[in-house]
Design a protein around this motif. Structure first.
Motif, PDB file in Angstrom:
ATOM      1  N   GLN A   9       1.666  13.189  21.645  1.00  0.00           N
ATOM      2  CA  GLN A   9       3.065  13.335  21.263  1.00  0.00           C
ATOM      3  C   GLN A   9       3.508  14.794  21.417  1.00  0.00           C
ATOM      4  N   PHE A  88       8.753  12.518  29.879  1.00  0.00           N
ATOM      5  CA  PHE A  88       8.779  11.072  29.639  1.00  0.00           C
ATOM      6  C   PHE A  88       8.298  10.325  30.869  1.00  0.00           C
ATOM      7  N   GLY A 103       8.474   5.752  27.626  1.00  0.00           N
ATOM      8  CA  GLY A 103       7.500   6.126  26.624  1.00  0.00           C
ATOM      9  C   GLY A 103       8.145   7.048  25.607  1.00  0.00           C
ATOM     10  N   ALA A 104       7.409   7.368  24.553  1.00  0.00           N
ATOM     11  CA  ALA A 104       7.959   8.207  23.483  1.00  0.00           C
ATOM     12  C   ALA A 104       8.062   9.677  23.875  1.00  0.00           C
TER      13      ALA A 104
ATOM     14  N   TYR B  35      20.639   4.148  25.556  1.00  0.00           N
ATOM     15  CA  TYR B  35      19.441   4.473  24.790  1.00  0.00           C
ATOM     16  C   TYR B  35      19.865   5.281  23.568  1.00  0.00           C
ATOM     17  N   GLN B  37      18.044   8.258  21.064  1.00  0.00           N
ATOM     18  CA  GLN B  37      16.907   9.164  21.024  1.00  0.00           C
ATOM     19  C   GLN B  37      16.789   9.744  19.640  1.00  0.00           C
ATOM     20  N   GLY B  40      10.442  12.013  17.781  1.00  0.00           N
ATOM     21  CA  GLY B  40       9.177  11.299  17.679  1.00  0.00           C
ATOM     22  C   GLY B  40       9.205   9.876  18.188  1.00  0.00           C
ATOM     23  N   LEU B  41      10.389   9.363  18.491  1.00  0.00           N
ATOM     24  CA  LEU B  41      10.496   7.961  18.924  1.00  0.00           C
ATOM     25  C   LEU B  41      10.909   7.828  20.389  1.00  0.00           C
ATOM     26  N   GLY B  42      11.167   8.922  21.041  1.00  0.00           N
ATOM     27  CA  GLY B  42      11.516   8.867  22.448  1.00  0.00           C
ATOM     28  C   GLY B  42      12.859   8.224  22.704  1.00  0.00           C
ATOM     29  N   LEU B  43      12.986   7.592  23.848  1.00  0.00           N
ATOM     30  CA  LEU B  43      14.225   6.918  24.239  1.00  0.00           C
ATOM     31  C   LEU B  43      14.030   5.423  24.038  1.00  0.00           C
ATOM     32  N   LEU B  45      15.601   1.654  24.200  1.00  0.00           N
ATOM     33  CA  LEU B  45      16.662   0.936  24.908  1.00  0.00           C
ATOM     34  C   LEU B  45      17.415   0.021  23.950  1.00  0.00           C
ATOM     35  N   ASP B  59      15.335  -3.118  23.196  1.00  0.00           N
ATOM     36  CA  ASP B  59      14.378  -3.226  22.099  1.00  0.00           C
ATOM     37  C   ASP B  59      15.022  -3.170  20.714  1.00  0.00           C
ATOM     38  N   LEU B  90      22.293   8.180  24.563  1.00  0.00           N
ATOM     39  CA  LEU B  90      22.271   8.560  25.979  1.00  0.00           C
ATOM     40  C   LEU B  90      22.598   7.359  26.848  1.00  0.00           C
TER      41      LEU B  90
END
Lengths: 112, 114
Positions: A9, A88, A103-104, B35, B37, B40-43, B45, B59, B90
């Protein structure tokens, strides 16, 4: 549904050290893309890999796509402060509508 | 120069308000995405659309809806904003075919729900 896991991470490195981030998918991917997001910015496309076992290079960056098309990696040789940001991976599913699952991300900090 | 434009960079809304986030692309792309953001959880959808009037849940679609009446415009709607929807949103678009199917992102909308 399709999941894309990315590790680590966070990564802190000294300038000049190498860096690698790994991406794994729960399903076979039709392709994988990599993006970089600078602090305060939006993700920007780096590269796309399509073929099983494919390896591509962009200067100090090396991208690999696994033989089973379920994993990928990005390796940066001799990091520089300009490499700072979040990297990413994004998987394109096999079949259906160009859905893109990210991905995160791995956040890279480079200390001078 | 290719462009994905989001209507607002920053937005502050009250709990319970109906919120519209607009996104326009000028590249004639078939696919558009929303998305969110979070650290810690990213992108993640929320929704995507592969054609005009066509959409598919991502998701985390709960609490959101979308509209795509024209090819270039994809709107995200928060039916009744809640504080847990405070996030960076985004928008992205990408083509279905071509030498590269890279996604192009807008600059993002930072939404705060108070």
């Amino acid at each position: 549904g399709q999941q894309v896991m990315q590790i680590p991470q966070y990564q802190h490195v000294q300038e000049g050290e190498d860096f690698t981030t790994y991406c794994n998918s729960s399903t076979t991917l039709s392709n994988i893309q990599w993006y970089k997001q600078r602090p305060g910015g939006h993700p920007v496309f780096l590269i796309q890999l399509v073929k099983s076992g494919e390896v591509k290079k962009q200067k100090r960056l090396t991208f690999q796509f696994g033989e089973a098309k379920k994993n990928s990696s990005l390796h940066i040789t001799a990091t520089q402060t300009t490499d700072v940001g979040t990297y990413f991976c994004a998987g394109g599913g096999s079949g259906g509508y160009n859905k893109l699952i990210f991905g995160a991300g791995t956040r890279l900090a480079v200390h001078p | 120069d290719v462009k994905v434009t989001q209507s607002s960079r920053y937005l502050v809304k009250r709990t319970g308000e109906k919120v519209f986030l607009e996104c326009v692309q000028d590249m004639d792309h078939e696919n558009m995405f929303w998305y969110r953001q979070d650290p810690g959880l990213g992108l993640r959808l929320i929704y995507f659309s592969y054609d005009v009037k066509m959409k598919e849940k991502g998701d985390i679609p709960e609490g959101y809806s979308v509209s795509r009446e024209k090819k270039e415009r994809f709107s995200l709607i928060l039916e009744s904003a809640s504080t847990n929807q405070t996030s960076m949103y985004l928008c992205a678009s990408r083509p279905t075919r071509g030498p590269s199917t890279e996604a192009f992102f807008g600059q993002g909308t930072r939404l705060t729900v108070v």
